[in-house]
Write a protein that holds these residues in place. Structure first.
Motif, PDB file in Angstrom:
ATOM      1  N   GLU A  76       1.746   3.900   4.988  1.00 41.34           N
ATOM      2  CA  GLU A  76       1.961   2.998   3.857  1.00 41.34           C
ATOM      3  C   GLU A  76       2.484   3.737   2.624  1.00 41.34           C
ATOM      4  O   GLU A  76       2.671   3.109   1.571  1.00 41.34           O
ATOM      5  N   SER A  77       2.725   5.043   2.761  1.00 35.72           N
ATOM      6  CA  SER A  77       3.226   5.863   1.648  1.00 35.72           C
ATOM      7  C   SER A  77       2.333   5.740   0.415  1.00 35.72           C
ATOM      8  O   SER A  77       2.814   5.625  -0.723  1.00 35.72           O
ATOM      9  N   LEU A  78       1.036   5.764   0.624  1.00 35.70           N
ATOM     10  CA  LEU A  78       0.086   5.616  -0.472  1.00 35.70           C
ATOM     11  C   LEU A  78      -0.109   6.936  -1.203  1.00 35.70           C
ATOM     12  O   LEU A  78      -0.488   7.941  -0.600  1.00 35.70           O
ATOM     13  N   ALA A 111      -4.580   4.096  -5.434  1.00 38.25           N
ATOM     14  CA  ALA A 111      -3.300   4.118  -4.722  1.00 38.25           C
ATOM     15  C   ALA A 111      -2.684   2.721  -4.651  1.00 38.25           C
ATOM     16  O   ALA A 111      -1.477   2.548  -4.885  1.00 38.25           O
ATOM     17  N   LEU A 112      -3.491   1.725  -4.354  1.00 41.21           N
ATOM     18  CA  LEU A 112      -2.979   0.351  -4.286  1.00 41.21           C
ATOM     19  C   LEU A 112      -2.514  -0.126  -5.661  1.00 41.21           C
ATOM     20  O   LEU A 112      -1.488  -0.833  -5.770  1.00 41.21           O
ATOM     21  N   ARG A 113      -3.230   0.246  -6.691  1.00 35.85           N
ATOM     22  CA  ARG A 113      -2.828  -0.161  -8.051  1.00 35.85           C
ATOM     23  C   ARG A 113      -1.473   0.445  -8.412  1.00 35.85           C
ATOM     24  O   ARG A 113      -0.632  -0.202  -9.041  1.00 35.85           O
ATOM     25  N   ILE A 114      -1.255   1.689  -8.016  1.00 32.29           N
ATOM     26  CA  ILE A 114       0.037   2.328  -8.282  1.00 32.29           C
ATOM     27  C   ILE A 114       1.157   1.592  -7.533  1.00 32.29           C
ATOM     28  O   ILE A 114       2.249   1.375  -8.083  1.00 32.29           O
ATOM     29  N   MET A 115       0.898   1.207  -6.292  1.00 35.68           N
ATOM     30  CA  MET A 115       1.905   0.489  -5.513  1.00 35.68           C
ATOM     31  C   MET A 115       2.231  -0.869  -6.144  1.00 35.68           C
ATOM     32  O   MET A 115       3.387  -1.298  -6.146  1.00 35.68           O
ATOM     33  N   VAL A 116       1.227  -1.534  -6.692  1.00 37.51           N
ATOM     34  CA  VAL A 116       1.481  -2.796  -7.398  1.00 37.51           C
ATOM     35  C   VAL A 116       2.347  -2.546  -8.629  1.00 37.51           C
ATOM     36  O   VAL A 116       3.302  -3.276  -8.908  1.00 37.51           O
ATOM     37  N   GLY A 117       2.038  -1.500  -9.370  1.00 30.61           N
ATOM     38  CA  GLY A 117       2.823  -1.185 -10.563  1.00 30.61           C
ATOM     39  C   GLY A 117       4.267  -0.853 -10.242  1.00 30.61           C
ATOM     40  O   GLY A 117       5.168  -1.168 -11.030  1.00 30.61           O
ATOM     41  N   ARG A 118       4.528  -0.257  -9.106  1.00 34.91           N
ATOM     42  CA  ARG A 118       5.896   0.083  -8.734  1.00 34.91           C
ATOM     43  C   ARG A 118       6.760  -1.151  -8.487  1.00 34.91           C
ATOM     44  O   ARG A 118       7.985  -1.092  -8.630  1.00 34.91           O
ATOM     45  N   THR A 119       6.153  -2.251  -8.133  1.00 32.37           N
ATOM     46  CA  THR A 119       6.945  -3.469  -7.908  1.00 32.37           C
ATOM     47  C   THR A 119       7.484  -4.062  -9.205  1.00 32.37           C
ATOM     48  O   THR A 119       8.330  -4.957  -9.163  1.00 32.37           O
ATOM     49  N   TYR A 143      -5.178  -6.671  -4.821  1.00 28.05           N
ATOM     50  CA  TYR A 143      -4.076  -5.746  -4.579  1.00 28.05           C
ATOM     51  C   TYR A 143      -3.466  -5.985  -3.202  1.00 28.05           C
ATOM     52  O   TYR A 143      -2.240  -6.076  -3.052  1.00 28.05           O
ATOM     53  N   LEU A 144      -4.324  -6.087  -2.194  1.00 30.66           N
ATOM     54  CA  LEU A 144      -3.839  -6.290  -0.831  1.00 30.66           C
ATOM     55  C   LEU A 144      -3.118  -7.627  -0.686  1.00 30.66           C
ATOM     56  O   LEU A 144      -2.063  -7.714  -0.043  1.00 30.66           O
ATOM     57  N   ALA A 145      -3.675  -8.672  -1.273  1.00 31.91           N
ATOM     58  CA  ALA A 145      -3.056  -9.994  -1.177  1.00 31.91           C
ATOM     59  C   ALA A 145      -1.679 -10.000  -1.834  1.00 31.91           C
ATOM     60  O   ALA A 145      -0.734 -10.611  -1.326  1.00 31.91           O
ATOM     61  N   TYR A 146      -1.571  -9.318  -2.957  1.00 30.67           N
ATOM     62  CA  TYR A 146      -0.285  -9.268  -3.655  1.00 30.67           C
ATOM     63  C   TYR A 146       0.742  -8.456  -2.880  1.00 30.67           C
ATOM     64  O   TYR A 146       1.886  -8.893  -2.702  1.00 30.67           O
ATOM     65  N   LEU A 147       0.354  -7.265  -2.415  1.00 27.94           N
ATOM     66  CA  LEU A 147       1.304  -6.393  -1.737  1.00 27.94           C
ATOM     67  C   LEU A 147       1.754  -6.959  -0.391  1.00 27.94           C
ATOM     68  O   LEU A 147       2.885  -6.713   0.040  1.00 27.94           O
ATOM     69  N   ASN A 148       0.891  -7.715   0.275  1.00 27.41           N
ATOM     70  CA  ASN A 148       1.244  -8.262   1.584  1.00 27.41           C
ATOM     71  C   ASN A 148       1.919  -9.625   1.512  1.00 27.41           C
ATOM     72  O   ASN A 148       2.727  -9.954   2.386  1.00 27.41           O
ATOM     73  N   GLU A 149       1.632 -10.411   0.483  1.00 25.81           N
ATOM     74  CA  GLU A 149       2.182 -11.768   0.414  1.00 25.81           C
ATOM     75  C   GLU A 149       2.748 -12.132  -0.963  1.00 25.81           C
ATOM     76  O   GLU A 149       3.854 -12.639  -1.080  1.00 25.81           O
ATOM     77  N   GLY A 150       1.937 -11.875  -1.999  1.00 22.82           N
ATOM     78  CA  GLY A 150       2.288 -12.363  -3.331  1.00 22.82           C
ATOM     79  C   GLY A 150       3.618 -11.873  -3.861  1.00 22.82           C
ATOM     80  O   GLY A 150       4.404 -12.648  -4.421  1.00 22.82           O
TER      81      GLY A 150
END
Length: 239
Positions: A76-78, A111-119, A143-150
């Motif tokens: 997942e490149s986390l 890590a998930l928060r950083i991935m959300v910020g990158r979007t 975070y998971l709901a947003y990265l996978n669907e939102g």
């Protein structure tokens, strides 16, 4: 025996058929920030990988789980989580056990928060609104709901609202001129009249007009003289 084998096949198919739609749904493509169709990155729940009792598990079992977490983090490149797990794998068994029990979830959340910020980079208004809402909630589940669907749902809205570009022709980017467009211009009467083809006209390839006219006049003159001489002789003969 044949009917038993057939029944076994049907039972196997009964287990496989419900799983097919779920697999297809997981592989459903989405849109990236440039509105291009891409394969989605599926972010899994790391907590589901830790199925052992960390208090009673052997050091080998703990290390196997840690490697599973590391493999998923790399897939997942986390950020943060990958380095944190690798550091503990290089350390002591007790430190690795403590990390999986107490700290892995915190590193994963960061890590998930950083991935959300990158979007948010070059994002449309719908993605920005959705991401800011998720960051405000600050939970792993959001975070998971947003990265996978939102994020994909928000991108669809942003891409659908973009105006259709109008094709324009700019210098250097237009269509290549055809052969007919680049062919030499057809000569006009004024071009043909120019002596020797100068002034942009076509070159004269036939006899000079003045010479032709002079030869014609000479022929007519000779014909007139011959006619006059013949008539004069005829008159003398009659007399």
């Amino acid at each position: 025996m044949r009917w038993k084998a057939s029944a076994g096949v049907l039972v196997a198919l009964a287990f496989l058929i419900p799983a097919a739609p779920a697999s297809a749904q997981a592989a459903q493509p989405g849109l990236d920030k440039t509105c291009q169709t891409v394969e989605r990155t599926v972010y899994k729940d790391i907590r589901e990988l830790i199925t052992i009792d960390l208090e009673t598990a052997t050091d080998t079992e703990v290390r196997v789980v840690a490697n599973q977490v590391l493999s998923q983090a790399k897939a997942e490149s986390l950020p943060v989580l990958t380095d944190a797990v690798q550091k503990q794998l290089d350390g002591t068994p007790e430190g690795l056990r403590t990390f999986l029990r107490d700290d892995v979830e915190n590193a994963w959340s960061v890590a998930l928060r950083i991935m959300v910020g990158r979007t948010l980079t070059d994002a449309g208004k719908n993605v920005q609104a959705a991401a800011q809402k998720v960051l405000g909630a600050g939970s792993i589940e959001t975070y998971l709901a947003y990265l996978n669907e939102g994020v994909y749902a928000a991108r669809e809205l942003d891409c659908a609202s973009q105006p259709t570009p109008t094709p324009t022709v700019t210098p250097g980017t237009g269509a290549t001129p055809s052969a007919s467009a680049t062919a030499a211009p057809t000569a006009t009467s004024s071009d043909a009249a120019a002596p020797g083809g100068e002034g942009g006209g076509l070159p004269v390839t036939g006899a000079n007009t003045a010479v032709v006219a002079a030869v014609g006049v000479a022929i007519l003159a000779l014909g007139g003289v011959a006619f006059w001489i013949g008539r004069r002789r005829r008159s003398r003969f009659v007399a």
